[in-house]
Enzyme design. Sequence first.
Site, PDB file in Angstrom:
ATOM      1  N   THR A   1       0.851  -1.203   0.000  1.00 18.46           N
ATOM      2  CA  THR A   1       0.000   0.000   0.000  1.00 18.46           C
ATOM      3  C   THR A   1       0.884   1.249   0.000  1.00 18.46           C
ATOM      4  O   THR A   1       0.380   2.362   0.021  1.00 18.46           O
ATOM      5  CB  THR A   1      -0.908   0.056   1.251  1.00 18.46           C
ATOM      6  OG1 THR A   1      -0.101  -0.161   2.396  1.00 18.46           O
ATOM      7  CG2 THR A   1      -2.018  -0.971   1.185  1.00 18.46           C
ATOM      8  N   ASN A   2       2.202   1.033   0.000  1.00 17.91           N
ATOM      9  CA  ASN A   2       3.128   2.167  -0.036  1.00 17.91           C
ATOM     10  C   ASN A   2       3.106   2.757  -1.456  1.00 17.91           C
ATOM     11  O   ASN A   2       3.594   2.154  -2.407  1.00 17.91           O
ATOM     12  CB  ASN A   2       4.534   1.666   0.334  1.00 17.91           C
ATOM     13  CG  ASN A   2       5.575   2.769   0.307  1.00 17.91           C
ATOM     14  OD1 ASN A   2       5.506   3.683  -0.519  1.00 17.91           O
ATOM     15  ND2 ASN A   2       6.541   2.667   1.200  1.00 17.91           N
TER      16      ASN A   2
ATOM     17  N   HIS B   1       4.622   5.046  -2.956  1.00 15.63           N
ATOM     18  CA  HIS B   1       5.907   5.309  -3.622  1.00 15.63           C
ATOM     19  C   HIS B   1       6.453   4.012  -4.236  1.00 15.63           C
ATOM     20  O   HIS B   1       6.888   3.995  -5.379  1.00 15.63           O
ATOM     21  CB  HIS B   1       6.918   5.871  -2.628  1.00 15.63           C
ATOM     22  CG  HIS B   1       6.488   7.160  -2.021  1.00 15.63           C
ATOM     23  ND1 HIS B   1       6.595   8.362  -2.671  1.00 15.63           N
ATOM     24  CD2 HIS B   1       5.910   7.426  -0.831  1.00 15.63           C
ATOM     25  CE1 HIS B   1       6.118   9.318  -1.900  1.00 15.63           C
ATOM     26  NE2 HIS B   1       5.694   8.782  -0.783  1.00 15.63           N
TER      27      HIS B   1
ATOM     28  N   GLU C   1       1.282 -10.122   9.435  1.00 13.30           N
ATOM     29  CA  GLU C   1       2.321  -9.419  10.201  1.00 13.30           C
ATOM     30  C   GLU C   1       3.677  -9.766   9.612  1.00 13.30           C
ATOM     31  O   GLU C   1       3.906 -10.908   9.197  1.00 13.30           O
ATOM     32  CB  GLU C   1       2.280  -9.877  11.653  1.00 13.30           C
ATOM     33  CG  GLU C   1       1.140  -9.275  12.398  1.00 13.30           C
ATOM     34  CD  GLU C   1       1.538  -8.889  13.817  1.00 13.30           C
ATOM     35  OE1 GLU C   1       2.753  -8.799  14.115  1.00 13.30           O
ATOM     36  OE2 GLU C   1       0.625  -8.671  14.601  1.00 13.30           O
TER      37      GLU C   1
ATOM     38  N   ASP D   1      10.028  -6.671   0.159  1.00 13.95           N
ATOM     39  CA  ASP D   1      10.343  -6.208   1.505  1.00 13.95           C
ATOM     40  C   ASP D   1      11.716  -5.581   1.411  1.00 13.95           C
ATOM     41  O   ASP D   1      12.639  -6.154   0.833  1.00 13.95           O
ATOM     42  CB  ASP D   1      10.330  -7.348   2.531  1.00 13.95           C
ATOM     43  CG  ASP D   1      10.244  -6.783   3.937  1.00 13.95           C
ATOM     44  OD1 ASP D   1       9.195  -6.196   4.276  1.00 13.95           O
ATOM     45  OD2 ASP D   1      11.236  -6.891   4.697  1.00 13.95           O
TER      46      ASP D   1
ATOM     47  N   ASP E   1      15.454   8.050   1.561  1.00 13.91           N
ATOM     48  CA  ASP E   1      16.056   8.622   0.353  1.00 13.91           C
ATOM     49  C   ASP E   1      16.808   9.945   0.583  1.00 13.91           C
ATOM     50  O   ASP E   1      17.894  10.135   0.020  1.00 13.91           O
ATOM     51  CB  ASP E   1      14.992   8.831  -0.744  1.00 13.91           C
ATOM     52  CG  ASP E   1      14.666   7.541  -1.484  1.00 13.91           C
ATOM     53  OD1 ASP E   1      15.407   6.554  -1.324  1.00 13.91           O
ATOM     54  OD2 ASP E   1      13.660   7.531  -2.219  1.00 13.91           O
TER      55      ASP E   1
ATOM     56  N   LYS F   1      16.733   7.103 -10.247  1.00 12.43           N
ATOM     57  CA  LYS F   1      16.657   6.167  -9.101  1.00 12.43           C
ATOM     58  C   LYS F   1      16.192   4.790  -9.577  1.00 12.43           C
ATOM     59  O   LYS F   1      16.741   3.765  -9.174  1.00 12.43           O
ATOM     60  CB  LYS F   1      15.711   6.710  -8.018  1.00 12.43           C
ATOM     61  CG  LYS F   1      15.682   5.783  -6.790  1.00 12.43           C
ATOM     62  CD  LYS F   1      14.666   6.140  -5.730  1.00 12.43           C
ATOM     63  CE  LYS F   1      14.577   4.992  -4.714  1.00 12.43           C
ATOM     64  NZ  LYS F   1      13.442   5.097  -3.794  1.00 12.43           N
TER      65      LYS F   1
ATOM     66  N   HIS G   1      18.236  -0.540  -5.488  1.00 12.64           N
ATOM     67  CA  HIS G   1      18.140  -1.919  -4.987  1.00 12.64           C
ATOM     68  C   HIS G   1      16.899  -2.621  -5.581  1.00 12.64           C
ATOM     69  O   HIS G   1      16.936  -3.792  -5.918  1.00 12.64           O
ATOM     70  CB  HIS G   1      18.049  -1.895  -3.457  1.00 12.64           C
ATOM     71  CG  HIS G   1      17.104  -0.860  -2.904  1.00 12.64           C
ATOM     72  ND1 HIS G   1      17.168   0.465  -3.282  1.00 12.64           N
ATOM     73  CD2 HIS G   1      16.048  -0.940  -2.058  1.00 12.64           C
ATOM     74  CE1 HIS G   1      16.208   1.140  -2.670  1.00 12.64           C
ATOM     75  NE2 HIS G   1      15.505   0.311  -1.935  1.00 12.64           N
ATOM     76  N   ARG G   2      15.811  -1.868  -5.708  1.00 15.01           N
ATOM     77  CA  ARG G   2      14.573  -2.455  -6.249  1.00 15.01           C
ATOM     78  C   ARG G   2      14.771  -2.836  -7.725  1.00 15.01           C
ATOM     79  O   ARG G   2      14.344  -3.877  -8.173  1.00 15.01           O
ATOM     80  CB  ARG G   2      13.432  -1.436  -6.080  1.00 15.01           C
ATOM     81  CG  ARG G   2      12.047  -2.040  -6.141  1.00 15.01           C
ATOM     82  CD  ARG G   2      11.004  -1.148  -5.474  1.00 15.01           C
ATOM     83  NE  ARG G   2      11.153  -1.145  -4.039  1.00 15.01           N
ATOM     84  CZ  ARG G   2      11.612  -0.127  -3.322  1.00 15.01           C
ATOM     85  NH1 ARG G   2      11.932   1.000  -3.900  1.00 15.01           N
ATOM     86  NH2 ARG G   2      11.753  -0.230  -2.018  1.00 15.01           N
TER      87      ARG G   2
HETATM   88  P1  IMP Z   1       8.437  -2.456   3.998  1.00 16.10           P
HETATM   89  O1  IMP Z   1       7.268  -1.792   3.350  1.00 16.10           O
HETATM   90  O2  IMP Z   1       8.106  -3.223   5.225  1.00 16.10           O
HETATM   91  O3  IMP Z   1       9.250  -3.238   3.007  1.00 16.10           O
HETATM   92  O4  IMP Z   1       9.366  -1.276   4.532  1.00 16.10           O
HETATM   93  C1  IMP Z   1      10.101  -0.547   3.663  1.00 16.10           C
HETATM   94  C2  IMP Z   1      10.743   0.622   4.410  1.00 16.10           C
HETATM   95  O5  IMP Z   1      12.129   0.633   4.090  1.00 16.10           O
HETATM   96  C3  IMP Z   1      10.177   1.946   3.910  1.00 16.10           C
HETATM   97  O6  IMP Z   1       9.145   2.402   4.738  1.00 16.10           O
HETATM   98  C4  IMP Z   1      11.388   2.845   3.952  1.00 16.10           C
HETATM   99  O7  IMP Z   1      11.543   3.364   5.229  1.00 16.10           O
HETATM  100  C5  IMP Z   1      12.541   1.900   3.662  1.00 16.10           C
HETATM  101  N1  IMP Z   1      12.818   1.829   2.211  1.00 16.10           N
HETATM  102  C6  IMP Z   1      12.623   0.767   1.385  1.00 16.10           C
HETATM  103  N2  IMP Z   1      12.965   1.069   0.131  1.00 16.10           N
HETATM  104  C7  IMP Z   1      13.346   2.356   0.146  1.00 16.10           C
HETATM  105  C8  IMP Z   1      13.777   3.241  -0.869  1.00 16.10           C
HETATM  106  O8  IMP Z   1      13.845   2.934  -2.070  1.00 16.10           O
HETATM  107  N3  IMP Z   1      14.095   4.481  -0.455  1.00 16.10           N
HETATM  108  C9  IMP Z   1      14.021   4.873   0.848  1.00 16.10           C
HETATM  109  N4  IMP Z   1      13.596   4.107   1.821  1.00 16.10           N
HETATM  110  C10 IMP Z   1      13.261   2.830   1.478  1.00 16.10           C
END
Ligand code: IMP
Length: 210
Positions: free
Chosen positions: A19-20, A22, A52, A81, A167, A187, A192-193
Amino acid sequence: MSSSNNHSSFQLELVIASTNMHKVREFKTMLKPIAQFDLRSLHDFPDYVPPEETGDTFEENAKLKAEHAAKTLNKWVIADDSGLVVPALNGAPGVLSARYAGNDATDLENRKKLLDEIQYLMEEDRQAFFECAIALASPEGLKKCVKGTCEGVLLNQDRGGGGFGYDPLFIKHGYNKTFAELSESIKNRISHRRKALDKIALSLESLMST
Ligand code: IMP
């Protein structure tokens, strides 16, 4: 729960289990040239409750997110993740990156906590890397899990207004701008993605042809 529509019935539906907004945006942009999926995100399934994140590694969490969503939604799913790893902080924030300053912490609060933790570190100890694990699953189970990393250094204050998460604090080796100062297209070429996605691209392409 499904949000399928009629006009795209020839395309395979692939759910990005996040749901992120970005992350979802980065994925949608990067997946477009790989294959013509009918791309969805968890925003399209508001009733779905993700599991979870109990794993100790990015890979464990990516797998459990992908498998759970694929089984529950009965769809093909890609889950990521990811997070920031600072070796001088024993790997923190690591898998806790999203909730480093607390369960509902904002990106700003997480960065503030990180800045507090690194303020006394010598410059050479501000080495850090982003890590991203991507898992692909069908309703029958996990198909593949891959990993990508991106190494760099941390600044002692935010720079740049783009991106998300950490970032504004992160400069990849060989660059002089933070991820938040670089354009999204740059970017998406070096992150990494991107590196993880490159490793799973073949599986996604062959999915389209089956
Ligand atoms: P997830 O959604 O549990 O995988 O948490 C990912 C978290 O890692 C994000 O909320 C960011 O804080 C950090 N993160 C992951 N990828 C990025 C990125 O490309 N840029 C900056 N922060 C990132």
